[in-house]
Motif scaffolding. Structure first.
Motif, short mmCIF file in Angstrom:
data_model
loop_
_atom_site.label_atom_id
_atom_site.label_comp_id
_atom_site.label_asym_id
_atom_site.label_seq_id
_atom_site.Cartn_x
_atom_site.Cartn_y
_atom_site.Cartn_z
N SER A 1 0.82 -1.21 0.00
CA SER A 1 0.00 0.00 0.00
C SER A 1 0.85 1.26 0.00
CB SER A 1 -0.95 0.01 1.19
OG SER A 1 -0.27 0.31 2.38
N LEU A 2 2.13 1.14 0.36
CA LEU A 2 3.01 2.31 0.37
C LEU A 2 3.73 2.53 -0.96
CD1 LEU A 2 4.50 2.16 3.95
CD2 LEU A 2 3.01 3.91 2.98
N VAL A 3 3.49 1.68 -1.94
CA VAL A 3 4.07 1.90 -3.27
C VAL A 3 3.44 3.17 -3.85
CG1 VAL A 3 4.27 0.96 -5.60
CG2 VAL A 3 4.57 -0.53 -3.63
N PRO A 4 4.25 4.10 -4.35
CA PRO A 4 3.70 5.38 -4.82
C PRO A 4 2.97 5.25 -6.16
CG PRO A 4 6.05 5.32 -5.19
CD PRO A 4 5.70 4.07 -4.44
N CYS A 5 1.78 4.72 -6.11
CA CYS A 5 1.03 4.47 -7.34
C CYS A 5 -0.45 4.80 -7.11
CB CYS A 5 1.20 3.01 -7.73
SG CYS A 5 0.42 2.60 -9.28
N GLY A 6 -1.00 5.63 -7.95
CA GLY A 6 -2.43 5.89 -7.97
C GLY A 6 -3.00 6.37 -6.65
N ARG A 7 -4.10 5.73 -6.24
CA ARG A 7 -4.80 6.12 -5.01
C ARG A 7 -4.40 5.29 -3.81
NH1 ARG A 7 -5.60 10.93 -5.78
NH2 ARG A 7 -6.73 11.43 -7.65
N LEU A 8 -3.32 4.55 -3.91
CA LEU A 8 -2.79 3.86 -2.74
C LEU A 8 -2.25 4.89 -1.76
CD1 LEU A 8 -0.83 0.96 -4.48
CD2 LEU A 8 -3.06 0.83 -3.37
N ASP A 9 -2.00 4.48 -0.55
CA ASP A 9 -1.47 5.41 0.45
C ASP A 9 -0.14 6.00 0.01
OD1 ASP A 9 -3.57 5.17 2.30
OD2 ASP A 9 -2.75 3.28 3.05
N GLY A 10 0.70 5.20 -0.62
CA GLY A 10 1.97 5.71 -1.12
C GLY A 10 1.78 6.74 -2.22
N GLY A 11 0.77 6.55 -3.05
CA GLY A 11 0.47 7.54 -4.09
C GLY A 11 -0.01 8.85 -3.51
N ARG A 12 -0.83 8.76 -2.47
CA ARG A 12 -1.30 9.98 -1.80
C ARG A 12 -0.14 10.71 -1.12
NH1 ARG A 12 -7.02 9.80 -1.44
NH2 ARG A 12 -7.83 7.72 -1.82
N ALA A 13 0.75 9.94 -0.49
CA ALA A 13 1.91 10.56 0.16
C ALA A 13 2.84 11.19 -0.88
CB ALA A 13 2.66 9.52 0.98
N ALA B 1 4.64 14.87 -10.51
CA ALA B 1 5.74 13.99 -10.09
C ALA B 1 5.20 12.68 -9.54
CB ALA B 1 6.60 14.69 -9.06
N SER B 2 4.09 12.74 -8.82
CA SER B 2 3.55 11.49 -8.27
C SER B 2 2.97 10.61 -9.37
CB SER B 2 2.48 11.79 -7.21
OG SER B 2 1.31 12.31 -7.80
N GLU B 3 2.42 11.21 -10.42
CA GLU B 3 1.95 10.40 -11.55
C GLU B 3 3.12 9.72 -12.25
OE1 GLU B 3 -0.31 13.07 -13.98
OE2 GLU B 3 -2.04 13.04 -12.61
N ALA B 4 4.22 10.43 -12.41
CA ALA B 4 5.42 9.83 -13.01
C ALA B 4 5.96 8.71 -12.13
CB ALA B 4 6.48 10.90 -13.23
N MET B 5 5.95 8.92 -10.82
CA MET B 5 6.40 7.87 -9.90
C MET B 5 5.48 6.65 -9.97
SD MET B 5 7.44 10.23 -6.64
CE MET B 5 7.96 8.91 -5.58
N GLY B 6 4.19 6.87 -10.16
CA GLY B 6 3.25 5.77 -10.29
C GLY B 6 3.52 4.93 -11.52
N LEU C 1 2.58 -12.91 -6.05
CA LEU C 1 2.18 -11.77 -5.23
C LEU C 1 2.27 -10.47 -6.02
CD1 LEU C 1 1.39 -10.90 -2.35
CD2 LEU C 1 3.81 -10.52 -1.93
N LEU C 2 3.34 -10.31 -6.80
CA LEU C 2 3.49 -9.11 -7.61
C LEU C 2 2.44 -9.06 -8.72
CD1 LEU C 2 7.36 -8.89 -7.88
CD2 LEU C 2 5.86 -7.53 -6.46
N LEU C 3 2.13 -10.21 -9.30
CA LEU C 3 1.09 -10.25 -10.34
C LEU C 3 -0.26 -9.86 -9.75
CD1 LEU C 3 1.95 -13.42 -12.42
CD2 LEU C 3 1.91 -11.07 -13.20
N LEU C 4 -0.55 -10.34 -8.55
CA LEU C 4 -1.80 -9.99 -7.90
C LEU C 4 -1.87 -8.49 -7.63
CD1 LEU C 4 -4.43 -10.84 -6.47
CD2 LEU C 4 -3.09 -11.12 -4.40
N TRP C 5 -0.76 -7.93 -7.12
CA TRP C 5 -0.74 -6.50 -6.85
C TRP C 5 -0.90 -5.73 -8.14
CZ3 TRP C 5 2.45 -2.54 -8.46
CH2 TRP C 5 2.27 -1.34 -7.80
N GLY C 6 -0.20 -6.13 -9.21
CA GLY C 6 -0.31 -5.44 -10.50
C GLY C 6 -1.73 -5.50 -11.05
N GLY C 7 -2.42 -6.62 -10.82
CA GLY C 7 -3.79 -6.74 -11.30
C GLY C 7 -4.75 -5.85 -10.53
N VAL C 8 -4.51 -5.70 -9.24
CA VAL C 8 -5.38 -4.86 -8.42
C VAL C 8 -5.18 -3.40 -8.74
CG1 VAL C 8 -5.82 -4.12 -6.04
CG2 VAL C 8 -5.58 -6.54 -6.56
N VAL C 9 -3.92 -3.00 -8.93
CA VAL C 9 -3.62 -1.59 -9.19
C VAL C 9 -3.97 -1.30 -10.63
CG1 VAL C 9 -1.78 0.10 -9.37
CG2 VAL C 9 -1.89 -1.41 -7.42
#
Length: 153
Positions: free
Chosen positions: A99-111, A120-125, A145-153
């Motif tokens: 959830s801390l990965v800086p992508c989209g509407r995840l917590d990391g993306g919001r941070a 910059a956050s869109e580029a990081m996503g 696990l990474l495939l599942l995360w990629g599918g959800v995001v």
């Protein structure tokens, strides 16, 4: 939130508290696993070493537990019996980390939006998704696990 500081506080407070509680549950589960007698260990659920090594801190702790239990060297490839509390803590740690990965509407993306601005956050996503996809492509172990995360995001 009214300001970028409030957005950063909002985005980071949940994962930080969740990580602290997950780490406590994982450590308590490891302690229960270490204290369990051998017959009880046979009834514990087992996780594959590849799954456990998908995260650095839990893999180091589990490897330390194996050294503490004097596991034979050939046991490194066999599934690891863990107390259910340790498995729950491990999965919660992974969930909080993802959830801390800086992508989209995840917590990391919001941070990231709060700290660096929207562009910059869109580029990081986009960069985060590319890194995850390349990790899946280059990983021979357990990219499920990474495939599942990629599918959800």
């Amino acid at each position: 939130p009214p300001s970028r500081t409030a957005l950063a506080d909002f985005a980071l407070s949940g994962p930080l508290v969740g990580t602290a509680l997950s780490a406590a549950a994982f450590l308590a589960g490891l302690a229960l696993t270490a204290a369990a007698p051998a017959p009880l260990l046979d009834s514990f659920p087992r996780l594959s070493p590849a799954m456990l090594h998908s995260s650095l801190l839990p893999s180091l702790l589990v490897d330390g537990l194996r050294l503490y239990q004097h596991a034979p060297p050939d046991a490194a490839a066999s599934p690891v019996p863990l107390h259910p509390l340790a498995i729950g803590g491990f999965l919660s740690l992974l969930g909080n980390a993802l959830s801390l990965v800086p992508c989209g509407r995840l917590d990391g993306g919001r941070a990231a939006t709060a700290c660096f601005g929207r562009r910059a956050s869109e580029a990081m996503g986009v960069l985060s998704v590319l890194v995850v996809l390349s990790a899946v492509a280059l990983n021979d172990g357990a990219p499920e696990l990474l495939l599942l995360w990629g599918g959800v995001v």
